[in-house]
Design an enzyme around this catalytic site. Sequence first.
Site, PDB file in Angstrom:
ATOM      1  N   GLY A 283       0.831  -1.218   0.000  1.00  0.00           N
ATOM      2  CA  GLY A 283       0.000   0.000   0.000  1.00  0.00           C
ATOM      3  C   GLY A 283       0.859   1.260   0.000  1.00  0.00           C
ATOM      4  O   GLY A 283       0.574   2.235  -0.715  1.00  0.00           O
ATOM      5  N   THR A 284       1.930   1.224   0.793  1.00  0.00           N
ATOM      6  CA  THR A 284       2.836   2.377   0.846  1.00  0.00           C
ATOM      7  C   THR A 284       3.465   2.624  -0.526  1.00  0.00           C
ATOM      8  O   THR A 284       3.572   3.766  -0.992  1.00  0.00           O
ATOM      9  CB  THR A 284       3.932   2.115   1.905  1.00  0.00           C
ATOM     10  OG1 THR A 284       3.286   1.895   3.151  1.00  0.00           O
ATOM     11  CG2 THR A 284       4.890   3.271   2.034  1.00  0.00           C
TER      12      THR A 284
ATOM     13  N   ASP B  22       1.853 -21.218  -1.672  1.00  0.00           N
ATOM     14  CA  ASP B  22       1.868 -19.882  -2.292  1.00  0.00           C
ATOM     15  C   ASP B  22       2.031 -20.008  -3.819  1.00  0.00           C
ATOM     16  O   ASP B  22       1.311 -19.375  -4.580  1.00  0.00           O
ATOM     17  CB  ASP B  22       3.007 -19.049  -1.678  1.00  0.00           C
ATOM     18  CG  ASP B  22       3.120 -17.676  -2.309  1.00  0.00           C
ATOM     19  OD1 ASP B  22       2.277 -16.812  -2.000  1.00  0.00           O
ATOM     20  OD2 ASP B  22       4.020 -17.465  -3.142  1.00  0.00           O
TER      21      ASP B  22
ATOM     22  N   LYS C 208      -0.667 -19.204  -7.101  1.00  0.00           N
ATOM     23  CA  LYS C 208      -0.323 -18.400  -8.284  1.00  0.00           C
ATOM     24  C   LYS C 208      -0.494 -19.221  -9.557  1.00  0.00           C
ATOM     25  O   LYS C 208      -0.960 -18.714 -10.581  1.00  0.00           O
ATOM     26  CB  LYS C 208       1.108 -17.883  -8.138  1.00  0.00           C
ATOM     27  CG  LYS C 208       1.236 -16.874  -6.987  1.00  0.00           C
ATOM     28  CD  LYS C 208       2.683 -16.636  -6.600  1.00  0.00           C
ATOM     29  CE  LYS C 208       2.843 -15.609  -5.494  1.00  0.00           C
ATOM     30  NZ  LYS C 208       4.198 -15.589  -4.927  1.00  0.00           N
TER      31      LYS C 208
HETATM   32  N1  LIG Z   1       4.691  -7.705   0.092  1.00  0.00           N
HETATM   33  C1  LIG Z   1       4.809  -8.096  -1.178  1.00  0.00           C
HETATM   34  O1  LIG Z   1       5.880  -7.991  -1.793  1.00  0.00           O
HETATM   35  C2  LIG Z   1       3.635  -8.642  -1.907  1.00  0.00           C
HETATM   36  C3  LIG Z   1       2.405  -8.700  -1.316  1.00  0.00           C
HETATM   37  N2  LIG Z   1       1.323  -9.157  -2.025  1.00  0.00           N
HETATM   38  C4  LIG Z   1       0.007  -9.161  -1.412  1.00  0.00           C
HETATM   39  O2  LIG Z   1      -0.374  -7.828  -1.103  1.00  0.00           O
HETATM   40  C5  LIG Z   1      -1.172  -7.807   0.076  1.00  0.00           C
HETATM   41  C6  LIG Z   1      -0.547  -6.857   1.094  1.00  0.00           C
HETATM   42  O3  LIG Z   1       0.737  -7.302   1.425  1.00  0.00           O
HETATM   43  P1  LIG Z   1       1.722  -6.398   2.322  1.00  0.00           P
HETATM   44  O4  LIG Z   1       1.629  -4.974   1.909  1.00  0.00           O
HETATM   45  O5  LIG Z   1       3.021  -7.088   2.253  1.00  0.00           O
HETATM   46  O6  LIG Z   1       1.090  -6.583   3.762  1.00  0.00           O
HETATM   47  P2  LIG Z   1       1.384  -5.734   5.091  1.00  0.00           P
HETATM   48  O7  LIG Z   1       1.165  -6.650   6.236  1.00  0.00           O
HETATM   49  O8  LIG Z   1       2.673  -5.013   4.976  1.00  0.00           O
HETATM   50  O9  LIG Z   1       0.223  -4.636   5.079  1.00  0.00           O
HETATM   51  C7  LIG Z   1      -1.121  -4.897   5.356  1.00  0.00           C
HETATM   52  C8  LIG Z   1      -1.856  -3.583   5.557  1.00  0.00           C
HETATM   53  O10 LIG Z   1      -3.230  -3.821   5.721  1.00  0.00           O
HETATM   54  C9  LIG Z   1      -3.683  -3.271   6.954  1.00  0.00           C
HETATM   55  N3  LIG Z   1      -4.625  -4.237   7.485  1.00  0.00           N
HETATM   56  C10 LIG Z   1      -4.497  -5.576   7.507  1.00  0.00           C
HETATM   57  N4  LIG Z   1      -5.581  -6.139   8.072  1.00  0.00           N
HETATM   58  C11 LIG Z   1      -6.399  -5.140   8.395  1.00  0.00           C
HETATM   59  C12 LIG Z   1      -7.683  -5.078   8.999  1.00  0.00           C
HETATM   60  N5  LIG Z   1      -8.320  -6.175   9.380  1.00  0.00           N
HETATM   61  N6  LIG Z   1      -8.239  -3.874   9.175  1.00  0.00           N
HETATM   62  C13 LIG Z   1      -7.595  -2.760   8.807  1.00  0.00           C
HETATM   63  N7  LIG Z   1      -6.386  -2.746   8.206  1.00  0.00           N
HETATM   64  C14 LIG Z   1      -5.806  -3.925   8.008  1.00  0.00           C
HETATM   65  C15 LIG Z   1      -2.452  -3.089   7.826  1.00  0.00           C
HETATM   66  O11 LIG Z   1      -2.672  -1.981   8.691  1.00  0.00           O
HETATM   67  P3  LIG Z   1      -1.534  -1.378   9.670  1.00  0.00           P
HETATM   68  O12 LIG Z   1      -0.522  -0.726   8.746  1.00  0.00           O
HETATM   69  O13 LIG Z   1      -2.227  -0.367  10.500  1.00  0.00           O
HETATM   70  O14 LIG Z   1      -0.987  -2.538  10.416  1.00  0.00           O
HETATM   71  C16 LIG Z   1      -1.390  -2.785   6.776  1.00  0.00           C
HETATM   72  O15 LIG Z   1      -1.395  -1.429   6.449  1.00  0.00           O
HETATM   73  C17 LIG Z   1      -1.293  -9.251   0.536  1.00  0.00           C
HETATM   74  O16 LIG Z   1      -2.462  -9.812  -0.010  1.00  0.00           O
HETATM   75  C18 LIG Z   1      -0.054  -9.907  -0.091  1.00  0.00           C
HETATM   76  O17 LIG Z   1      -0.222 -11.294  -0.314  1.00  0.00           O
HETATM   77  C19 LIG Z   1       1.426  -9.524  -3.347  1.00  0.00           C
HETATM   78  C20 LIG Z   1       2.629  -9.461  -3.980  1.00  0.00           C
HETATM   79  C21 LIG Z   1       3.844  -9.091  -3.302  1.00  0.00           C
HETATM   80  N1  LIG Z   2       6.169 -14.935  -0.143  1.00  0.00           N
HETATM   81  C1  LIG Z   2       6.028 -14.623  -1.523  1.00  0.00           C
HETATM   82  C2  LIG Z   2       5.865 -13.128  -1.697  1.00  0.00           C
HETATM   83  C3  LIG Z   2       5.236 -12.769  -2.963  1.00  0.00           C
HETATM   84  O1  LIG Z   2       4.214 -13.245  -3.396  1.00  0.00           O
HETATM   85  C4  LIG Z   2       7.261 -15.089  -2.283  1.00  0.00           C
HETATM   86  O2  LIG Z   2       8.219 -15.520  -1.623  1.00  0.00           O
HETATM   87  O3  LIG Z   2       7.234 -15.076  -3.510  1.00  0.00           O
END
Ligand SMILES: NC(=O)C1=CN([C@@H]2O[C@H](COP(=O)(O)OP(=O)(O)OC[C@H]3O[C@@H](n4cnc5c(N)ncnc54)[C@H](OP(=O)(O)O)[C@@H]3O)[C@@H](O)[C@H]2O)C=CC1
Ligand SMILES: N[C@@H](CC=O)C(=O)O
Length: 433
Positions: free
Chosen positions: A16-17, A202, A206
Site C-alpha cells: 500500500g505504501t 503460495d 499463483k
Molecule cells: N509484500 C509483497 O511484496 C507482496 C504482497 N502481495 C500481497 O499484497 C497484500 C498486502 O501485502 P503487504 O503490503 O506485504 O502486507 P502488510 O502486512 O505489509 O500490510 C497490510 C496492511 O493492511 C492493513 N490491514 C491488515 N488487516 C487489516 C484489517 N483487518 N483492518 C484494517 N487494516 C488492516 C495493515 O494496517 P496497519 O498498517 O495499520 O498494520 C497494513 O497497512 C497481501 O495480499 C499480499 O499477499 C502480493 C505481492 C507481493
Molecule cells: N512470499 C512470496 C511473496 C510474494 O508473493 C514469495 O516468496 O514469492
Amino acid sequence: MRDNVKVGLLGLGTVGTGVVKMIQNHQEQLVHRVGCPVEVTKVLVKDVEKKRDVELSQDSLTLDPYDVINDPNVDVIVEVMGGIDQTKQYLLDALNQKKHVVTANKDLVALYGSELSKAAAENGCDFYYEASVAGGIPIIRGLADGLASDKIQKLMGIVNGTTNFILTKMNKEGMSYDVALKEAQDLGFAEADPTSDVEGLDAARKMAILARLAFSMNIELDDVDVSGISAVSDSDLKHGQTLGYTMKLIGYADQSDARAEVSVQPTFLSNDHPLAAVNDEFNAVYVYGEAVGETMFYGPGAGSLPTATSIVSDLVAVITNMRLGVNGQSISAPQFEKQLKTAEEKYAKYFIRLHVRDEVGAFSELTKLFSSNSISFEKILQLPLDEEGVAEIVIVTHKASLENYQKMQEQIKDLAVVHSIESFYRVEGEGAK
Ligand SMILES: NC(=O)C1=CN([C@@H]2O[C@H](COP(=O)(O)OP(=O)(O)OC[C@H]3O[C@@H](n4cnc5c(N)ncnc54)[C@H](OP(=O)(O)O)[C@@H]3O)[C@@H](O)[C@H]2O)C=CC1
Ligand SMILES: N[C@@H](CC=O)C(=O)O
Ligand code: NA
C-alpha cells in the site's frame, strides 16, 4: 469524465505504501496516460497512530473499511490488506457499490477470482489482479492481452521468491536450508508464516490463477498437485549438479487435447533451460504458445515498488476504461469446460536416488522392476558410500506416465536389494518443449 479519479486503499503496509508513493511520484506521467489526476483519498489501516513512510493527511486514514467502500467519491478500491473471507466480502460490497477493484491478494484470487470477476462484470466494473502473481512482472497482462491470439500449451513458473532464494543459496553458496530460510525471512520475501512458501501453497495459488487464465478453464486451487522444498537435501542438489541439473520449485501447467494438468513441485531443470538461470528471489514464467513458441517473463516477484507498479498499471487500465466507458467488459467466463488429465495421461522424466545393497544381481532387480512398469533409464550413476556394503544409485528415467511411476514408487520399497529410498523428483527442460 470527472476532474480526477479517487482511489480508496484497503491497507497501507509494504505494498500500500508503494502504491501511494507511485501515485504521488509518477503523477505527471499518470495524468498524461489517463487524462486526469489520480488521488488516494481514503485509506483503511489497523492502527491510525502508526508512523507511515508516506505523506497522507491524517483524515484520510480510517479503521472502518466501510468508510472507504461506501464513500460515494471513491471510484476505485485497491485492496492490499490481505485476508480471505472477510476481505472477499469487502470486495463484493465494493463491486455492488459499482466501484472498480484492483487487488494484489493471491490467496483470495486463487480461491474466489472467478466469483469476483463475475460479480465485477455483473456490476459493469473492472476487477484486476496483476500484482497477485509474480508481483512486478506483467504476466497476467502478458497472458490476457499479449498472447491473447495464441493457444497456450504449457507454462512453467518460478513464482515463489522465498523458495527460489533458498534453493539458490543452497546450490551456489552451500548455505543450509534453515539459514537460507531465515535470511529470506529477514529480507522480507517470506510470508508471515513461511509454511505456505516452503510447502508450495503460495506457488500453487499463483499457478491456479495463471492456468485458469492461460487455458481459459476454471482451474481451482484443489486441482493443483503440490509438494514443497522442505525435504530437499544438499546431496540431492549435488547429484543434480553432476548430471547437469539445477533444482527449482517449479509450477507446471500443461494442456493437450483440451485436458490440463497443474502442479507445483521441486524439479530438476536442465541447466540449458532459461528458468535454470533465474536466481535469488527473482521470479520468471516460461510460456509456450502453439504459434509463438517459447517466451519468458522475468522480474521481481515481490517488494513494495515492484508490486505497486503492477497495481498502478491496473489502475491505469481501469481509468482508461472509465474514459472509454467500457468498464466490466473483459471476458470473465472460461471458454472451455474443465478437463483434467489422469495419472495415465501425465508424462515426465524422473530422478530417483536410492541406496542399494552392493551385491550381485542388485542392479538387475532394479532393471526388472522399472521395465515391468514400462519405465526405461536415461542416465545412471553408481557411487560408493561410507556405509559398508551399500551403494548409492541415481537414476534419471526417460518419460514415463505418472501412473507407472507411482506404481514403481510403491513397489521399489519392497525390493530386498533396496536399503533406502532417498528421493524422487521430476525432471524438466531437456530438449524441445
Ligand atoms: N509484500 C509483497 O511484496 C507482496 C504482497 N502481495 C500481497 O499484497 C497484500 C498486502 O501485502 P503487504 O503490503 O506485504 O502486507 P502488510 O502486512 O505489509 O500490510 C497490510 C496492511 O493492511 C492493513 N490491514 C491488515 N488487516 C487489516 C484489517 N483487518 N483492518 C484494517 N487494516 C488492516 C495493515 O494496517 P496497519 O498498517 O495499520 O498494520 C497494513 O497497512 C497481501 O495480499 C499480499 O499477499 C502480493 C505481492 C507481493
Ligand atoms: N512470499 C512470496 C511473496 C510474494 O508473493 C514469495 O516468496 O514469492
Ligand atoms: Na504480475
